[in-house]
Design a protein around this motif. Structure first.
Motif, PDB file in Angstrom:
ATOM      1  N   MET A 259       0.835  -1.197   0.000  1.00  0.00           N
ATOM      2  CA  MET A 259       0.000   0.000   0.000  1.00  0.00           C
ATOM      3  C   MET A 259       0.871   1.248   0.000  1.00  0.00           C
ATOM      4  SD  MET A 259      -2.559  -1.462   2.965  1.00  0.00           S
ATOM      5  CE  MET A 259      -3.928  -0.330   2.799  1.00  0.00           C
ATOM      6  N   THR A 260       0.244   2.403  -0.227  1.00  0.00           N
ATOM      7  CA  THR A 260       0.968   3.668  -0.148  1.00  0.00           C
ATOM      8  C   THR A 260       1.392   3.912   1.300  1.00  0.00           C
ATOM      9  OG1 THR A 260      -1.027   4.956   0.309  1.00  0.00           O
ATOM     10  CG2 THR A 260      -0.434   4.597  -2.019  1.00  0.00           C
ATOM     11  N   PRO A 261       2.405   4.765   1.531  1.00  0.00           N
ATOM     12  CA  PRO A 261       2.820   5.034   2.912  1.00  0.00           C
ATOM     13  C   PRO A 261       1.679   5.480   3.817  1.00  0.00           C
ATOM     14  CG  PRO A 261       4.457   5.893   1.401  1.00  0.00           C
ATOM     15  CD  PRO A 261       3.309   5.412   0.566  1.00  0.00           C
ATOM     16  N   TYR A 262       0.777   6.313   3.308  1.00  0.00           N
ATOM     17  CA  TYR A 262      -0.349   6.783   4.117  1.00  0.00           C
ATOM     18  C   TYR A 262      -1.249   5.621   4.534  1.00  0.00           C
ATOM     19  CZ  TYR A 262       0.359  11.836   3.629  1.00  0.00           C
ATOM     20  OH  TYR A 262       0.844  13.116   3.719  1.00  0.00           O
ATOM     21  N   LYS A 263      -1.635   4.795   3.563  1.00  0.00           N
ATOM     22  CA  LYS A 263      -2.532   3.682   3.868  1.00  0.00           C
ATOM     23  C   LYS A 263      -1.856   2.649   4.770  1.00  0.00           C
ATOM     24  CE  LYS A 263      -5.349   4.053  -0.327  1.00  0.00           C
ATOM     25  NZ  LYS A 263      -5.790   3.354  -1.568  1.00  0.00           N
ATOM     26  N   SER A 264      -0.609   2.337   4.479  1.00  0.00           N
ATOM     27  CA  SER A 264       0.122   1.390   5.318  1.00  0.00           C
ATOM     28  C   SER A 264       0.311   1.943   6.727  1.00  0.00           C
ATOM     29  CB  SER A 264       1.484   1.075   4.689  1.00  0.00           C
ATOM     30  OG  SER A 264       2.179   0.108   5.442  1.00  0.00           O
ATOM     31  N   GLY A 265       0.601   3.242   6.813  1.00  0.00           N
ATOM     32  CA  GLY A 265       0.748   3.870   8.123  1.00  0.00           C
ATOM     33  C   GLY A 265      -0.540   3.829   8.920  1.00  0.00           C
ATOM     34  N   ALA A 266      -1.678   4.013   8.226  1.00  0.00           N
ATOM     35  CA  ALA A 266      -2.976   3.964   8.902  1.00  0.00           C
ATOM     36  C   ALA A 266      -3.257   2.555   9.431  1.00  0.00           C
ATOM     37  CB  ALA A 266      -4.076   4.392   7.939  1.00  0.00           C
ATOM     38  N   VAL A 267      -2.923   1.548   8.632  1.00  0.00           N
ATOM     39  CA  VAL A 267      -3.130   0.162   9.067  1.00  0.00           C
ATOM     40  C   VAL A 267      -2.311  -0.134  10.319  1.00  0.00           C
ATOM     41  CG1 VAL A 267      -2.684  -2.266   8.472  1.00  0.00           C
ATOM     42  CG2 VAL A 267      -3.754  -0.740   6.802  1.00  0.00           C
ATOM     43  N   PHE A 268      -1.048   0.242  10.295  1.00  0.00           N
ATOM     44  CA  PHE A 268      -0.195  -0.082  11.442  1.00  0.00           C
ATOM     45  C   PHE A 268      -0.419   0.866  12.615  1.00  0.00           C
ATOM     46  CE2 PHE A 268       1.970  -2.745   8.383  1.00  0.00           C
ATOM     47  CZ  PHE A 268       2.311  -3.837   9.156  1.00  0.00           C
ATOM     48  N   PHE A 269      -0.991   2.017  12.360  1.00  0.00           N
ATOM     49  CA  PHE A 269      -1.408   2.865  13.485  1.00  0.00           C
ATOM     50  C   PHE A 269      -2.565   2.198  14.229  1.00  0.00           C
ATOM     51  CE2 PHE A 269      -4.335   6.172  15.106  1.00  0.00           C
ATOM     52  CZ  PHE A 269      -3.516   6.697  16.097  1.00  0.00           C
ATOM     53  N   THR A 316      -8.316  -7.498   1.681  1.00  0.00           N
ATOM     54  CA  THR A 316      -9.086  -6.895   2.775  1.00  0.00           C
ATOM     55  C   THR A 316      -8.950  -7.716   4.052  1.00  0.00           C
ATOM     56  OG1 THR A 316     -10.697  -5.974   1.210  1.00  0.00           O
ATOM     57  CG2 THR A 316     -11.384  -6.164   3.514  1.00  0.00           C
ATOM     58  N   THR A 317      -9.005  -9.034   3.913  1.00  0.00           N
ATOM     59  CA  THR A 317      -8.834  -9.919   5.070  1.00  0.00           C
ATOM     60  C   THR A 317      -7.456  -9.744   5.680  1.00  0.00           C
ATOM     61  OG1 THR A 317     -10.336 -11.551   4.107  1.00  0.00           O
ATOM     62  CG2 THR A 317      -8.866 -12.314   5.844  1.00  0.00           C
ATOM     63  N   ALA A 318      -6.446  -9.590   4.827  1.00  0.00           N
ATOM     64  CA  ALA A 318      -5.086  -9.400   5.319  1.00  0.00           C
ATOM     65  C   ALA A 318      -4.969  -8.112   6.123  1.00  0.00           C
ATOM     66  CB  ALA A 318      -4.101  -9.385   4.154  1.00  0.00           C
ATOM     67  N   VAL A 319      -5.633  -7.047   5.665  1.00  0.00           N
ATOM     68  CA  VAL A 319      -5.611  -5.772   6.394  1.00  0.00           C
ATOM     69  C   VAL A 319      -6.264  -5.939   7.761  1.00  0.00           C
ATOM     70  CG1 VAL A 319      -6.549  -3.430   6.442  1.00  0.00           C
ATOM     71  CG2 VAL A 319      -5.547  -4.320   4.331  1.00  0.00           C
ATOM     72  N   VAL A 320      -7.437  -6.581   7.786  1.00  0.00           N
ATOM     73  CA  VAL A 320      -8.159  -6.783   9.049  1.00  0.00           C
ATOM     74  C   VAL A 320      -7.347  -7.636  10.012  1.00  0.00           C
ATOM     75  CG1 VAL A 320     -10.217  -7.809  10.100  1.00  0.00           C
ATOM     76  CG2 VAL A 320     -10.422  -6.484   7.987  1.00  0.00           C
ATOM     77  N   CYS A 321      -6.763  -8.702   9.519  1.00  0.00           N
ATOM     78  CA  CYS A 321      -5.979  -9.605  10.376  1.00  0.00           C
ATOM     79  C   CYS A 321      -4.698  -8.940  10.874  1.00  0.00           C
ATOM     80  CB  CYS A 321      -5.646 -10.891   9.628  1.00  0.00           C
ATOM     81  SG  CYS A 321      -7.061 -11.987   9.407  1.00  0.00           S
ATOM     82  N   THR A 322      -4.102  -8.086  10.052  1.00  0.00           N
ATOM     83  CA  THR A 322      -2.919  -7.351  10.492  1.00  0.00           C
ATOM     84  C   THR A 322      -3.267  -6.460  11.677  1.00  0.00           C
ATOM     85  OG1 THR A 322      -1.959  -7.324   8.270  1.00  0.00           O
ATOM     86  CG2 THR A 322      -1.140  -5.684   9.825  1.00  0.00           C
ATOM     87  N   ILE A 323      -4.358  -5.723  11.560  1.00  0.00           N
ATOM     88  CA  ILE A 323      -4.793  -4.852  12.653  1.00  0.00           C
ATOM     89  C   ILE A 323      -5.157  -5.675  13.890  1.00  0.00           C
ATOM     90  CG2 ILE A 323      -6.563  -3.207  13.385  1.00  0.00           C
ATOM     91  CD1 ILE A 323      -6.724  -2.279  10.457  1.00  0.00           C
ATOM     92  N   LEU A 324      -5.904  -6.757  13.688  1.00  0.00           N
ATOM     93  CA  LEU A 324      -6.350  -7.590  14.803  1.00  0.00           C
ATOM     94  C   LEU A 324      -5.183  -8.229  15.541  1.00  0.00           C
ATOM     95  CD1 LEU A 324      -8.781  -8.804  16.303  1.00  0.00           C
ATOM     96  CD2 LEU A 324      -8.791 -10.661  14.618  1.00  0.00           C
ATOM     97  N   SER A 325      -4.095  -8.520  14.846  1.00  0.00           N
ATOM     98  CA  SER A 325      -2.942  -9.135  15.503  1.00  0.00           C
ATOM     99  C   SER A 325      -2.371  -8.242  16.604  1.00  0.00           C
ATOM    100  CB  SER A 325      -1.841  -9.451  14.475  1.00  0.00           C
ATOM    101  OG  SER A 325      -1.247  -8.256  13.970  1.00  0.00           O
ATOM    102  N   GLY A 326      -2.602  -6.932  16.495  1.00  0.00           N
ATOM    103  CA  GLY A 326      -2.128  -6.021  17.532  1.00  0.00           C
ATOM    104  C   GLY A 326      -2.713  -6.335  18.893  1.00  0.00           C
TER     105      GLY A 326
END
Length: 426
Positions: A259-269, A316-326
């Motif tokens: 993803m772009t830095p903004y979108k990736s940053g939002a996911v990991f935020f 989309t599932t990967a994004v959700v699971c990345t956030i949920l892993s936090g």
């Protein structure tokens, strides 16, 4: 029986200025770990490098951090906690600034290694300083601390939760800062970290008084000897497997999301926010209700399921699971930190150094092997391996549950005394 780590958790906000200054600088230190996450693809593009080469930013950082854990106690027991913190901050300021000037992956990896040395000196000492400063004794206790009917301002459990808060906040803000600055240039986040660490340097200088040196100086081999204790060795072994999973998510997932830095940053935020909330607010309540080891084992199994779905699901599932892993990572971080500090008969700084020496090797290995495994197979297999290592961490906790629980309960009174006396007092 009450959970041995729960006492004092309610007084997390009642801390001296020195504790807050150290915790604030710790936030910036932990920001440096996730800072490069949203800009990894940008760095690869800017320096014409492959994903496996850019991932070495994590490998060099954590490899040096792991080895440096054997040195931190040796240094701090000779020059004092405050000077060790300032020395670590100085290293980070210099090497983070130099990282922003890199013209090749080799230079950037080398500067990140120097950054890792500074971070090891700071982070390992910061936890001991926070715990020690939060438990003032005798003459060191301020008049304001005495005004609460004899109740201590902090408590070791509260200090550990404050440390975990700093970790979570740093992990959350690091990717966000990396995205905001990195959208302009991948170099800016490194310069930004150097600036923030300079602010932390000034805060430590102003608010943290020099801590008395320990009565006994720590040798280079003390952390290794501490690992001879079965409980600490078990905690370290389990954390080793867990950290491999943790840093597969942190270092490899940005390339998968692409993803772009903004979108990736939002996911990991969002990931970091969940990490902070679950480490500070949820984990202690779960521990109180179910017990630390049951919570840890269950969280590791759920993390394994999460990363497996992350690897095989849609984008989309990967994004959700990345956030949920936090959430799972936040719970695990809190319980592991408490186990490492409370499970052995070694002084807490020594036990922490030995424990971190083992677990950071996994943090160095995962960013290197995950892209390699993808090259050898496909993009899903690195997450299969990460799921297996999380389960292995849970297996160690289950097999060694009696030693871990018994030792922690037996040694808690002794460590409570050490917090205010042995660690930073003659």
């Amino acid at each position: 029986m009450d959970d041995p780590f729960d006492a004092g958790a309610g007084s997390i906000l009642r801390q001296p200025k020195a504790v807050w200054a150290t915790a604030g600088a710790s936030v910036v230190a932990f920001m440096g770990i996730g800072l490069v996450d949203p800009i990894l693809p940008s760095i690869a593009k800017g320096l014409d490098a492959a994903a496996s080469q850019v991932s070495l930013l994590f490998t060099s950082y954590f490899l040096i951090t792991a080895v440096a854990m054997l040195v931190t106690g040796f240094v701090s027991s000779r020059i004092g906690g405050r000077r060790t913190l300032l020395l670590g901050l100085a290293f980070v300021i210099v090497f983070a600034g130099l990282a922003g000037t890199s013209n090749s992956v080799g230079e950037l990896v080398g500067f990140r290694a120097g950054w890792g040395l500074g971070n090891a000196l700071f982070v390992s000492t910061a936890l001991a300083v926070i715990v020690g400063a939060a438990n003032p004794t005798g003459a060191a206790r301020s008049a304001s601390d005495k005004g609460g009917g004899g109740r201590r301002a902090g408590g070791s459990a509260a200090a550990i939760l404050l440390y975990e808060s700093a970790l979570g906040l740093g992990m959350a803000c690091g990717p966000l800062l990396g995205a905001l600055l990195g959208n302009q240039s991948w170099r800016y986040p490194f310069f930004g970290t150097a600036f923030l660490m300079a602010v932390g340097f000034l805060c430590i200088t102003a608010f943290l008084k020099e801590q008395p040196k320990p009565a006994r100086k720590t040798s280079l081999l003390d952390p290794i000897k501490a690992l001879g204790h079965g409980g600490l060795a078990s905690a370290a072994a389990s954390a080793f497997f867990y950290n491999y999973t943790f840093f597969t998510v942190l270092a490899f997932t940005p390339f998968v999301l692409n993803m772009t830095p903004y979108k990736s940053g939002a996911v990991f935020f969002a990931w970091g926010v969940l990490l902070a909330v679950f480490s500070v607010l949820v984990a202690p309540r779960m521990q109180e209700r179910f017990g630390s080891l049951k919570v840890l084992g269950g969280s590791l199994v759920l993390l394994a399921v999460d990363v497996l779905v992350l690897g095989y699901g849609s984008h989309t599932t990967a994004v959700v699971c990345t956030i949920l892993s936090g959430a799972f990572i936040g719970v695990n971080n809190t319980v592991y930190t408490e186990l490492a500090l409370g499970v052995s008969d070694a002084p807490r700084p020594v036990a922490s150094a030995g424990y971190n020496f083992v677990r950071w090797f996994a943090a160095a290995a995962a960013p290197y092997f995950a892209p390699k495994i993808e090259e050898w197979s496909n993009i899903r297999i690195p997450f299969v391996v990460a799921a297996v290592t999380a389960v292995l961490g849970a297996v160690v906790v289950f097999v060694r549950r009696h030693a871990l629980a018994h030792e922690a309960e037996e040694l808690e009174p002794r460590h409570a005394t050490e917090d205010g006396v042995t660690v930073f007092a003659n």
